[in-house]
Design a protein around this motif. Structure first.
Motif, PDB file in Angstrom:
ATOM      1  N   PRO A  14      21.749  26.426  22.481  1.00  0.00           N
ATOM      2  CA  PRO A  14      22.942  26.356  21.601  1.00  0.00           C
ATOM      3  C   PRO A  14      23.866  26.899  22.388  1.00  0.00           C
ATOM      4  O   PRO A  14      25.448  26.465  22.168  1.00  0.00           O
ATOM      5  N   TRP A  60      25.515  24.509  24.782  1.00  0.00           N
ATOM      6  CA  TRP A  60      26.123  23.391  23.975  1.00  0.00           C
ATOM      7  C   TRP A  60      27.627  23.579  23.490  1.00  0.00           C
ATOM      8  O   TRP A  60      28.337  23.123  23.793  1.00  0.00           O
ATOM      9  N   LEU A  61      27.534  24.927  22.980  1.00  0.00           N
ATOM     10  CA  LEU A  61      29.028  25.398  22.585  1.00  0.00           C
ATOM     11  C   LEU A  61      29.709  25.635  23.522  1.00  0.00           C
ATOM     12  O   LEU A  61      31.152  25.371  23.530  1.00  0.00           O
ATOM     13  N   ALA A 108      31.193  22.509  24.997  1.00  0.00           N
ATOM     14  CA  ALA A 108      32.125  22.072  24.031  1.00  0.00           C
ATOM     15  C   ALA A 108      33.468  22.473  24.341  1.00  0.00           C
ATOM     16  O   ALA A 108      34.585  21.887  23.837  1.00  0.00           O
ATOM     17  N   ALA A 109      33.641  23.785  24.703  1.00  0.00           N
ATOM     18  CA  ALA A 109      34.631  24.455  24.766  1.00  0.00           C
ATOM     19  C   ALA A 109      35.515  24.144  26.212  1.00  0.00           C
ATOM     20  O   ALA A 109      36.365  24.712  26.447  1.00  0.00           O
ATOM     21  N   ASP A 168      24.657  17.284  25.418  1.00  0.00           N
ATOM     22  CA  ASP A 168      24.832  16.709  24.204  1.00  0.00           C
ATOM     23  C   ASP A 168      23.685  15.458  24.236  1.00  0.00           C
ATOM     24  O   ASP A 168      22.929  15.209  23.367  1.00  0.00           O
TER      25      ASP A 168
END
Length: 127
Positions: free
Chosen positions: A44, A47-48, A51-52, A62
């Motif tokens: 996670p 993933w975060l 995304a940033a 993803d």
């Protein structure tokens, strides 16, 4: 000095006669699930962070998390989280002095496994 004959002493038989109990195995599994969850916490965060940062890096992680392998890893992580939670709850119950007899403790270990599996399946179906 005492005459100690170290070469002719028999080895300890504990490894030949020891039989693992449900309570010890479930306690070891609680520790293993804690380590697994610590390692799986990378996903996670990855993933975060993806995304940033950029669309390409996010698309990669993803896609990985939405693949069958990602689903399998997430299901295992969900099972591990529930198993660890029930194991910690069992230890809290023991700390209060309840259900300390052997038969009930063994049954709690079996219930932990069944409950973790049932909750993980429910989460997999709902989400």
């Amino acid at each position: 000095m005492a005459d100690v004959n170290r070469g002719n002493r028999p080895l300890s038989p504990h490894l030949t006669i020891y039989r693992p109990q449900m309570t010890s195995m479930s306690s070891i599994m609680v520790r293993i699930t804690a380590i697994a969850l610590f390692v799986l916490a990378v996903f996670p965060v990855w993933w975060l962070m993806a995304a940033a940062t950029s669309q390409d890096s996010f698309a990669f992680i993803d896609g990985l998390m939405r693949s069958w392998l990602g689903d399998l890893v997430l299901f295992g992580a969900t099972w591990a989280m529930f198993y660890h939670m029930f194991g910690r709850l069992r230890h809290v119950i023991w700390d209060f002095g309840y259900f300390l007899d052997v038969r009930t403790s063994e049954n709690m270990g079996i219930v932990m496994f069944i409950a973790a599996t049932a909750f993980a399946v429910i989460v997999a179906i709902v989400f």
